[in-house]
Design a protein around this motif. Structure first.
Motif, PDB file in Angstrom:
ATOM      1  N   ASN A  64       5.436   4.307  11.527  1.00 41.44           N
ATOM      2  CA  ASN A  64       4.895   3.028  11.048  1.00 41.44           C
ATOM      3  C   ASN A  64       4.506   2.174  12.246  1.00 41.44           C
ATOM      4  O   ASN A  64       5.287   1.971  13.162  1.00 41.44           O
ATOM      5  CB  ASN A  64       5.903   2.282  10.156  1.00 41.44           C
ATOM      6  N   ILE A 105       9.612   2.379   5.942  1.00 39.16           N
ATOM      7  CA  ILE A 105       8.386   2.706   5.207  1.00 39.16           C
ATOM      8  C   ILE A 105       8.484   2.179   3.782  1.00 39.16           C
ATOM      9  O   ILE A 105       7.540   1.568   3.259  1.00 39.16           O
ATOM     10  CB  ILE A 105       8.145   4.223   5.234  1.00 39.16           C
ATOM     11  N   LYS A 108       7.829  -1.503   3.688  1.00 38.04           N
ATOM     12  CA  LYS A 108       6.418  -1.867   3.829  1.00 38.04           C
ATOM     13  C   LYS A 108       5.663  -1.658   2.523  1.00 38.04           C
ATOM     14  O   LYS A 108       4.817  -2.467   2.133  1.00 38.04           O
ATOM     15  CB  LYS A 108       5.775  -1.044   4.947  1.00 38.04           C
ATOM     16  N   CYS A 132       4.697   6.040  -0.530  1.00 38.28           N
ATOM     17  CA  CYS A 132       5.430   6.074   0.744  1.00 38.28           C
ATOM     18  C   CYS A 132       4.948   7.230   1.609  1.00 38.28           C
ATOM     19  O   CYS A 132       4.771   7.078   2.829  1.00 38.28           O
ATOM     20  CB  CYS A 132       6.934   6.210   0.486  1.00 38.28           C
ATOM     21  N   TYR A 135       1.580   6.349   3.048  1.00 33.97           N
ATOM     22  CA  TYR A 135       1.733   5.344   4.109  1.00 33.97           C
ATOM     23  C   TYR A 135       2.200   6.007   5.402  1.00 33.97           C
ATOM     24  O   TYR A 135       1.661   5.740   6.487  1.00 33.97           O
ATOM     25  CB  TYR A 135       2.742   4.285   3.659  1.00 33.97           C
ATOM     26  N   ALA A 136       3.194   6.888   5.291  1.00 34.66           N
ATOM     27  CA  ALA A 136       3.709   7.579   6.477  1.00 34.66           C
ATOM     28  C   ALA A 136       2.624   8.459   7.100  1.00 34.66           C
ATOM     29  O   ALA A 136       2.467   8.491   8.319  1.00 34.66           O
ATOM     30  CB  ALA A 136       4.927   8.421   6.105  1.00 34.66           C
ATOM     31  N   TRP A 139       0.144   6.567   9.311  1.00 36.95           N
ATOM     32  CA  TRP A 139       0.607   6.181  10.642  1.00 36.95           C
ATOM     33  C   TRP A 139       0.875   7.393  11.526  1.00 36.95           C
ATOM     34  O   TRP A 139       0.760   7.310  12.753  1.00 36.95           O
ATOM     35  CB  TRP A 139       1.838   5.289  10.536  1.00 36.95           C
TER      36      TRP A 139
END
Length: 952
Positions: A64, A105, A108, A132, A135-136, A139
């Protein structure tokens, strides 16, 4: 006089297309693209196949946010390790990885829900996990490109991610190994809890900040005691957490502490530790006019055994009417407070253990969000009483707890001026509390570990033939640390002290994004199911579908026909993310997905904060399943501070972005900075520091530029054997040999500060300021066939071959640029091995003395240069003290070494200088007796020009 000839075309000046201006921000991306298109990482693997392996296991950064300067330093160091080991000829693969599960994570993603005014608990858990995961992955992809830009050579197309299904299955398999060996238990214990994030936290997820708290003194009336004088007196406790008073169940005393009764003006008798009277008086005196102490009973804490008090709110009945026994506590000290400690087993480790030993259980009063239970007798959720216990207003002197204590006359003092360090969640930055909840633990002191001797798995037997008793996880970990190399050595004591004192490992978290604790618990017995066949089905399901395979819908399938899902509770907690990262050694080094790797790792390398994080979780996980650490050595680095030595903070505006530095200077500057500082300690970075690094880089670049130019057209036919070389060349070979040995030792010690600075100093001091300076006359003016010039160029070629290899792990882009400039059709410089340096001896002591004298001569000439008496040292005629000249150097040798017109010796104490009266050679510019007039030629130049004229 006839017009003089221009001899510039007869001088052999260095010739190269290698530019002085680096332009790294523009050049480096092109080199990266080339390496990627040519498959440099795979080329290195094929080139080193079959060689001795060196395995650095990459500690996973969290997926992240953009790369920060700590990431940059860490990965440059790892790359330096891998590249130097590769340079030594070893097979040193590098597989990067990322930690992808866990609260940061999830937090966020929850923030995104909150912005949309959505409740994440209303979203199907599979959908939430998918967000999730996305999102991971975002990044991971972002950081991957940023780290590649630093020139880190690794298997970037096939990194390891803890959210890979195969990785999640491995983590589950490792957990079930603990379960099958009896190393898991479910228990209610106080753990650090974040009311904001509503989950338990590990020590590594906590940071300590200075805060100012309310401190209170509270009176507990004594109702029973074997000491008659104590009955009716009030025991005084002191606390900085008023919110824990409602959970009080006992009071603790120090058995060896001396206590006494003091009487306040009202006649109430107070029991406190004798050594703390003054502190108590200072806090209480403001509460009473004309406060005076009169003394009464005095005795040891052990005399208080059997004493019973009652809670200040006893009039409420029920729980509060129960007796509050006085219990002996070795943890009670006279450092502060009153010498008596109130015990709330719900909210303190010492409290819990002491109360548990005396049959007192926690009440689970505080809920996940930090609020008291709705049905709790004393503090129903009304008005300010519904606040979280971490709210300062809740604990203030005007807050609900203090107000109620004051109304019953039990609040002796309350002030908001107590400054101390307090744990906070490093993610939400909110205060944490100790909260007793049912959690899953790994015991540190249960004998369950088979003894494994260092690296060979074997059972040890004593002389009687019986198997040696099994070890506790704590002892196995400590024994393994004894077998581990630490760089720096102080890391051993740091992690060792943490392992010695750490509590049982809390594995469970009450969140959604992570690897589940895949246990079925028998609803009747409370025991978790241990069945290898069931466990294998669980691992296989997770390997196929990831963590979503652990669901109620799949429970019966996983249990099989032998068990009824209705008889079992399916645990829904997830694993501590440190267990995830602590298991990466199993997934990455043992799975076979990366066949170049092997277990255990030769090295783990991370920041010093990982002594309580990844180093420790990996140690405990591996010792619990394999009996030893997954690493043979641990290297730690400090933290990067700003130029003033202050901690970097976005709020302070003192952060340094490696992305910005690369845009301005290039990645090689970051690398040179990272490898120049003493990274084992906290170190600094800032604009002026980077300017200094850039200046050092320019000097190194110019060293290579000079070598490229001076070696223009060099052919093997020029090469001269060291035995036939002048003494200066042999001395430089000896210096190169010393540098080589120093760099080899630095690689072995992972001492990259010494490595880089030794390389820089050698180039600047031994070469540019000394050897190159002296020998440029030979290069420019001697005939191409002259032995001295050939010897010099031979040494330059040897230096080039060595220095380019030494510099390649440090300045990965520049070294490639230099190598391709000289050998445009060759393979990458990063495929080369450590250079073979000629074993040449020289009287270095004698040469060191000569160089010292040379410094004196240079200093003596400098005033004449400033006064413009001479324009260069070539016009200076020098007289030196005879006793300072080492044996074996003639005056003409000294003149050449000092770059002066002439040198004389005298019985004097100082160096003297005057301008030479000789004429100046029109080609080499030396002032020599054999030059008849300015602009004429010396004998050497006349011979060289004649040769050149004859050829032309």
């Amino acid at each position: 006089m006839s017009e003089q000839r221009d001899y510039r075309d007869t001088v052999f000046l260095p010739k190269t297309d290698f530019p002085m201006k680096a332009g790294l921000p523009q050049k480096e991306p092109g080199l990266l693209a080339r390496w990627q298109s040519e498959g440099l990482y795979q080329q290195v693997r094929e080139n080193r196949a079959g060689q001795t392996k060196f395995i650095l296991h990459d500690g996973p950064p969290y997926a992240n946010g953009d790369m920060h300067i700590g990431h940059a330093l860490n990965h440059v160091l790892k790359d330096m390790v891998v590249r130097t080991q590769t340079l030594l000829g070893k097979d040193a693969p590098y597989v990067p990885g990322w930690d992808c599960h866990g609260l940061p994570i999830e937090w966020k993603v929850e923030e995104q829900y909150r912005k949309k005014k959505l409740d994440k608990d209303q979203v199907p858990v599979e959908e939430f996990r998918a967000e999730c995961r996305a999102y991971a992955q975002h990044w991971v992809d972002t950081q991957r490109e940023q780290l590649k830009r630093l020139g880190i050579n690794g298997d970037w197309d096939n990194p390891y991610l803890t959210m890979h299904f195969e990785a999640e299955a491995t983590i589950v398999r490792e957990l079930l190994k603990f379960a099958e060996s009896g190393q898991l238990y479910r228990g209610a214990k106080p753990v650090m809890w974040s009311p904001v994030e509503k989950t338990a936290l590990a020590e590594a997820e906590v940071e300590y900040e200075d805060i100012t708290s309310t401190q209170i003194d509270v009176a507990f009336e004594i109702v029973e005691s074997p000491i008659p004088e104590l009955v009716g007196a009030h025991a005084v406790i002191w606390t900085t957490t008023p919110w824990t008073i409602p959970a009080n169940q006992a009071l603790a005393y120090g058995p060896e502490v001396e206590y006494q009764i003091v009487v306040e003006p009202s006649g109430r008798r107070l029991l406190v530790a004798s050594l703390l009277e003054d502190g108590v008086f200072k806090r209480l005196s403001g509460a009473f006019d004309d406060y005076r102490w009169t003394t009464g009973w005095r005795g040891k804490g052990s005399d208080l055994a059997g004493t019973v008090g009652r809670h200040p709110m006893h009039h409420l009945g029920g729980f509060y009417a129960e007796p509050r026994p006085f219990l002996p506590g070795d943890f009670v000290t006279t450092d502060s407070g009153t010498g008596l400690v109130h015990m709330a087993p719900d909210h303190g480790e010492d409290d819990f253990e002491l109360c548990k030993a005396h049959g007192i259980s926690p009440k689970f009063i505080v809920e996940a969000d930090g609020r008291y239970r709705e049905d709790w007798l004393w503090l129903p959720r009304t008005d300010e009483r519904s606040m979280s216990v971490i709210n300062p207003k809740f604990n203030a002197p005007e807050g609900p707890v203090c107000t109620d204590l004051r109304e019953v006359g039990a609040l002796l003092s309350a002030s908001t001026d107590y400054q101390h360090s307090y744990p906070h969640s490093w993610r939400s930055k909110a205060k944490v509390i100790f909260r007793c909840t049912p959690q899953w633990f790994v015991p540190m002191d249960k004998p369950v570990i088979e003894h494994i001797d260092n690296r060979q798995e074997q059972r040890w037997e004593n002389e009687g033939g019986a198997q040696e008793p099994k070890k506790t996880l704590r002892q196995a970990a400590l024994d393994s640390l004894d077998q581990t190399r630490f760089v720096p050595e102080k890391g051993r004591n740091r992690i060792g002290s943490m392992v010695e004192s750490r509590p049982d490992w809390v594995l469970s978290r009450q969140r959604a994004w992570g690897v589940p604790i895949t246990l079925f618990v028998d609803r009747k017995t409370g025991e978790y199911l241990v069945d290898p066949e069931v466990n294998q089905r669980i691992v296989s399901a997770v390997n196929e579908k990831g963590v979503d395979a652990w669901s109620d819908a799949n429970a019966q399938t996983l249990l099989g026909n032998q068990y009824d899902a209705a008889d079992y509770e399916r645990i829904t907690d997830i694993l501590d993310v440190w267990f995830d990262s602590g298991s990466t050694h199993a997934f990455v080094l043992e799975s076979g997905r990366w066949p170049d790797l092997q277990w255990p790792a030769d090295l783990y390398l991370e920041g010093s904060d990982q002594h309580r994080g990844w180093f420790q979780s990996s140690l405990l996980e591996s010792c619990g399943t394999r009996g030893r650490a997954p690493y043979n050595a641990v290297l730690t680095h400090g933290f990067t501070m700003d130029a003033k030595g202050e901690k970097m903070s976005k709020s302070k505006g003192n952060t340094v972005s490696p992305l910005d530095v690369m845009k301005e200077y290039g990645a090689d500057i970051i690398r040179l900075w990272a490898l120049s500082v003493d990274f084992t300690e906290d170190h600094r970075i800032g604009p002026e520091i980077l300017k200094g690094v850039a200046d050092q880089y320019r000097k190194l670049r110019n060293t290579f530029r000079y070598l490229l130019g001076a070696l223009d057209g060099f052919a093997e036919s020029e090469r001269v054997s060291p035995d036939a070389m002048p003494e200066l060349e042999r001395y430089v070979f000896a210096l190169l040999g010393e540098l080589d040995a120093k760099l080899r030792k630095a690689v072995d010690d992972f001492d990259f500060n010494t490595y880089t600075r030794s390389l820089i100093d050698f180039c600047n001091e031994d070469l540019s300021a000394f050897y190159f300076d002296i020998r440029k006359d030979r290069l420019y003016c001697d005939a191409p066939t002259d032995l001295n010039r050939r010897a010099y160029r031979t040494v330059l070629d040897t230096l080039f071959q060595a220095l380019i290899r030494y510099a390649a792990p440090v300045m990965v882009f520049t070294s490639e640029e230099v190598w391709q400039s000289r050998y445009p059709d060759s393979a990458s410089v990063h495929l080369l091995v450590w250079p073979d340096v000629p074993a040449v001896s020289a009287d270095t002591v004698r040469w060191t003395a000569l160089r010292g004298l040379r410094v004196q001569v240079t200093e003596a000439i400098e005033p004449l240069r400033r006064e413009k008496t001479v324009r260069s040292s070539l016009e200076a005629e020098v007289t030196v003290p005879s006793e300072l000249v080492p044996e074996g150097f003639s005056d003409s040798d000294l003149a050449e070494l000092f770059i002066s017109a002439a040198v004389h010796r005298a019985d004097s104490d100082t160096v003297t200088v005057r301008k030479s009266g000789d004429a100046k050679c029109g080609r080499c510019w030396r002032l020599l007796p054999d030059v008849t007039e300015d602009g004429g030629l010396c004998d050497r130049c006349e011979d060289v020009v004649a040769q050149l004229d004859a050829v032309s």
